[in-house]
Design a protein around this motif. Structure first.
Motif, PDB file in Angstrom:
ATOM      1  N   TYR A 162       0.816  -1.212   0.000  1.00  0.00           N
ATOM      2  CA  TYR A 162       0.000   0.000   0.000  1.00  0.00           C
ATOM      3  C   TYR A 162       0.846   1.256   0.000  1.00  0.00           C
ATOM      4  O   TYR A 162       0.531   2.233  -0.659  1.00  0.00           O
ATOM      5  N   LEU A 163       1.921   1.215   0.762  1.00  0.00           N
ATOM      6  CA  LEU A 163       2.780   2.386   0.816  1.00  0.00           C
ATOM      7  C   LEU A 163       3.572   2.458  -0.478  1.00  0.00           C
ATOM      8  O   LEU A 163       4.057   1.445  -0.951  1.00  0.00           O
ATOM      9  N   GLN A 164       3.655   3.636  -0.999  1.00  0.00           N
ATOM     10  CA  GLN A 164       4.472   3.809  -2.191  1.00  0.00           C
ATOM     11  C   GLN A 164       5.894   4.023  -1.745  1.00  0.00           C
ATOM     12  O   GLN A 164       6.283   5.116  -1.351  1.00  0.00           O
ATOM     13  N   LEU A 165       6.655   2.964  -1.767  1.00  0.00           N
ATOM     14  CA  LEU A 165       7.997   3.048  -1.227  1.00  0.00           C
ATOM     15  C   LEU A 165       8.998   3.320  -2.348  1.00  0.00           C
ATOM     16  O   LEU A 165       9.355   2.438  -3.112  1.00  0.00           O
ATOM     17  N   LEU A 166       9.377   4.574  -2.395  1.00  0.00           N
ATOM     18  CA  LEU A 166      10.346   4.978  -3.396  1.00  0.00           C
ATOM     19  C   LEU A 166      11.735   4.846  -2.794  1.00  0.00           C
ATOM     20  O   LEU A 166      11.886   4.790  -1.576  1.00  0.00           O
ATOM     21  N   LYS A 167      12.700   4.814  -3.653  1.00  0.00           N
ATOM     22  CA  LYS A 167      14.081   4.775  -3.181  1.00  0.00           C
ATOM     23  C   LYS A 167      14.352   5.992  -2.321  1.00  0.00           C
ATOM     24  O   LYS A 167      13.828   7.061  -2.562  1.00  0.00           O
ATOM     25  N   GLY A 168      15.150   5.816  -1.315  1.00  0.00           N
ATOM     26  CA  GLY A 168      15.512   6.969  -0.513  1.00  0.00           C
ATOM     27  C   GLY A 168      15.599   6.618   0.947  1.00  0.00           C
ATOM     28  O   GLY A 168      15.579   5.449   1.336  1.00  0.00           O
ATOM     29  N   GLU A 169      15.672   7.687   1.742  1.00  0.00           N
ATOM     30  CA  GLU A 169      15.896   7.522   3.173  1.00  0.00           C
ATOM     31  C   GLU A 169      14.605   7.784   3.933  1.00  0.00           C
ATOM     32  O   GLU A 169      13.929   8.772   3.693  1.00  0.00           O
ATOM     33  N   TYR A 170      14.267   6.889   4.819  1.00  0.00           N
ATOM     34  CA  TYR A 170      13.083   7.034   5.662  1.00  0.00           C
ATOM     35  C   TYR A 170      13.518   6.957   7.119  1.00  0.00           C
ATOM     36  O   TYR A 170      14.434   6.214   7.455  1.00  0.00           O
ATOM     37  N   ILE A 171      12.832   7.711   7.945  1.00  0.00           N
ATOM     38  CA  ILE A 171      13.079   7.645   9.380  1.00  0.00           C
ATOM     39  C   ILE A 171      11.842   7.028  10.029  1.00  0.00           C
ATOM     40  O   ILE A 171      10.720   7.456   9.758  1.00  0.00           O
ATOM     41  N   VAL A 172      12.067   6.028  10.844  1.00  0.00           N
ATOM     42  CA  VAL A 172      10.971   5.404  11.573  1.00  0.00           C
ATOM     43  C   VAL A 172      11.260   5.560  13.058  1.00  0.00           C
ATOM     44  O   VAL A 172      12.305   5.124  13.533  1.00  0.00           O
ATOM     45  N   ILE A 173      10.347   6.223  13.752  1.00  0.00           N
ATOM     46  CA  ILE A 173      10.495   6.387  15.195  1.00  0.00           C
ATOM     47  C   ILE A 173       9.527   5.423  15.874  1.00  0.00           C
ATOM     48  O   ILE A 173       8.322   5.477  15.631  1.00  0.00           O
ATOM     49  N   LEU A 174      10.079   4.554  16.679  1.00  0.00           N
ATOM     50  CA  LEU A 174       9.258   3.609  17.437  1.00  0.00           C
ATOM     51  C   LEU A 174       9.280   4.037  18.902  1.00  0.00           C
ATOM     52  O   LEU A 174      10.346   4.114  19.513  1.00  0.00           O
ATOM     53  N   GLU A 175       8.110   4.336  19.439  1.00  0.00           N
ATOM     54  CA  GLU A 175       8.002   4.727  20.846  1.00  0.00           C
ATOM     55  C   GLU A 175       7.124   3.728  21.566  1.00  0.00           C
ATOM     56  O   GLU A 175       6.070   3.349  21.048  1.00  0.00           O
ATOM     57  N   ILE A 176       7.557   3.307  22.732  1.00  0.00           N
ATOM     58  CA  ILE A 176       6.777   2.366  23.522  1.00  0.00           C
ATOM     59  C   ILE A 176       6.453   2.997  24.866  1.00  0.00           C
ATOM     60  O   ILE A 176       7.352   3.480  25.576  1.00  0.00           O
ATOM     61  N   PHE A 177       5.172   3.003  25.161  1.00  0.00           N
ATOM     62  CA  PHE A 177       4.676   3.615  26.399  1.00  0.00           C
ATOM     63  C   PHE A 177       4.060   2.541  27.287  1.00  0.00           C
ATOM     64  O   PHE A 177       3.448   1.603  26.787  1.00  0.00           O
ATOM     65  N   THR A 178       4.210   2.711  28.586  1.00  0.00           N
ATOM     66  CA  THR A 178       3.496   1.811  29.492  1.00  0.00           C
ATOM     67  C   THR A 178       2.534   2.636  30.333  1.00  0.00           C
ATOM     68  O   THR A 178       2.732   3.840  30.515  1.00  0.00           O
ATOM     69  N   GLY A 179       1.536   1.941  30.845  1.00  0.00           N
ATOM     70  CA  GLY A 179       0.569   2.545  31.764  1.00  0.00           C
ATOM     71  C   GLY A 179       0.011   3.841  31.224  1.00  0.00           C
ATOM     72  O   GLY A 179      -0.485   3.896  30.108  1.00  0.00           O
ATOM     73  N   LEU A 180       0.126   4.873  32.029  1.00  0.00           N
ATOM     74  CA  LEU A 180      -0.443   6.151  31.650  1.00  0.00           C
ATOM     75  C   LEU A 180       0.569   6.958  30.848  1.00  0.00           C
ATOM     76  O   LEU A 180       1.042   8.007  31.269  1.00  0.00           O
ATOM     77  N   LYS A 181       0.924   6.419  29.696  1.00  0.00           N
ATOM     78  CA  LYS A 181       1.765   7.143  28.729  1.00  0.00           C
ATOM     79  C   LYS A 181       3.160   7.480  29.252  1.00  0.00           C
ATOM     80  O   LYS A 181       3.662   8.581  29.051  1.00  0.00           O
ATOM     81  N   GLU A 182       3.766   6.526  29.950  1.00  0.00           N
ATOM     82  CA  GLU A 182       5.161   6.725  30.334  1.00  0.00           C
ATOM     83  C   GLU A 182       6.040   6.148  29.229  1.00  0.00           C
ATOM     84  O   GLU A 182       5.937   4.959  28.900  1.00  0.00           O
TER      85      GLU A 182
END
Ligand SMILES: *[C@@H]1O[C@H](CO)[C@@H](O)[C@H](O)[C@H]1NC(C)=O
Ligand SMILES: *[C@@H]1O[C@H](CO)[C@@H](O)[C@H](O)[C@H]1NC(C)=O
Length: 164
Positions: free
Chosen positions: A132-152
């Protein structure tokens, strides 16, 4: 002006490296193939005890991967939310947020792990996102954030994807 700024910045970097400090953490290579290179660093200055890697190191024309998680969480994993942001340059292309541990009847074996315990497990990942994503050549940044409980925020990883 720009040149001067750059020279000043270089000087700062030299001073900081001489004193053994780093401004931004160097990215480590996670995997490389003829399709993609994946590098990562942690968002903050600290190093989290978190490593998430995916096999095979291919993105295009795939819908199944095996993810390996090695993690010593800094908080109990009772209620866990994950947020993934993918961007290409200044544009935020894609944002995904989901609850991965609800606190009961959870799908993932690592849900319920207590703070400081070691997680070393694999997860099956499937999806046709790459179609689905149109993945063109190039640089992508992926930020993965993991939160527990009340958004810590317990973990934040910054991946760089180089699509070839
Ligand atoms: C992620 O890494 C990129 C390139 O290394 C950097 O420009 C960006 O500021 C980083 N973002 C965060 C949130 O750490
Ligand atoms: C994780 O477990 C696998 C076997 O299941 C083992 O080969 C590997 O060394 C472990 N990784 C760490 C970092 O302990």
């Amino acid at each position: 002006m720009v040149l001067r700024y750059l020279q000043f910045f270089q000087l700062v970097i030299i001073i900081l490296s001489v004193y053994g400090l780093t401004v931004a953490p160097e990215k480590q290579l996670l995997c490389t193939s003829n399709d993609i290179d994946i590098l990562y660093s942690y968002c903050g200055s600290g190093r989290d005890n978190f490593l998430f890697s995916v096999e095979p190191c291919l993105l295009r024309d795939r819908s199944n991967w095996q993810g390996t998680i090695f993690w010593i969480p800094k908080a109990d994993l009772t209620v866990v939310n994950a947020r993934i942001q993918l961007s290409n340059g200044p544009s935020k292309a894609f944002k995904w947020e989901s609850t991965i541990c609800h606190g009961m009847d959870d799908d993932y074996s690592f849900c319920g792990t207590l703070k400081g315990e070691t997680i070393n497990t694999t997860v099956k990942i499937s999806g046709s996102g790459s179609k689905y994503l149109q993945l063109l050549k190039g640089e992508y940044i992926v930020i993965l954030e993991i939160f527990t409980g009340l958004k810590e925020l317990v973990t934040c990883v910054n991946y760089t994807l180089f699509l070839k």
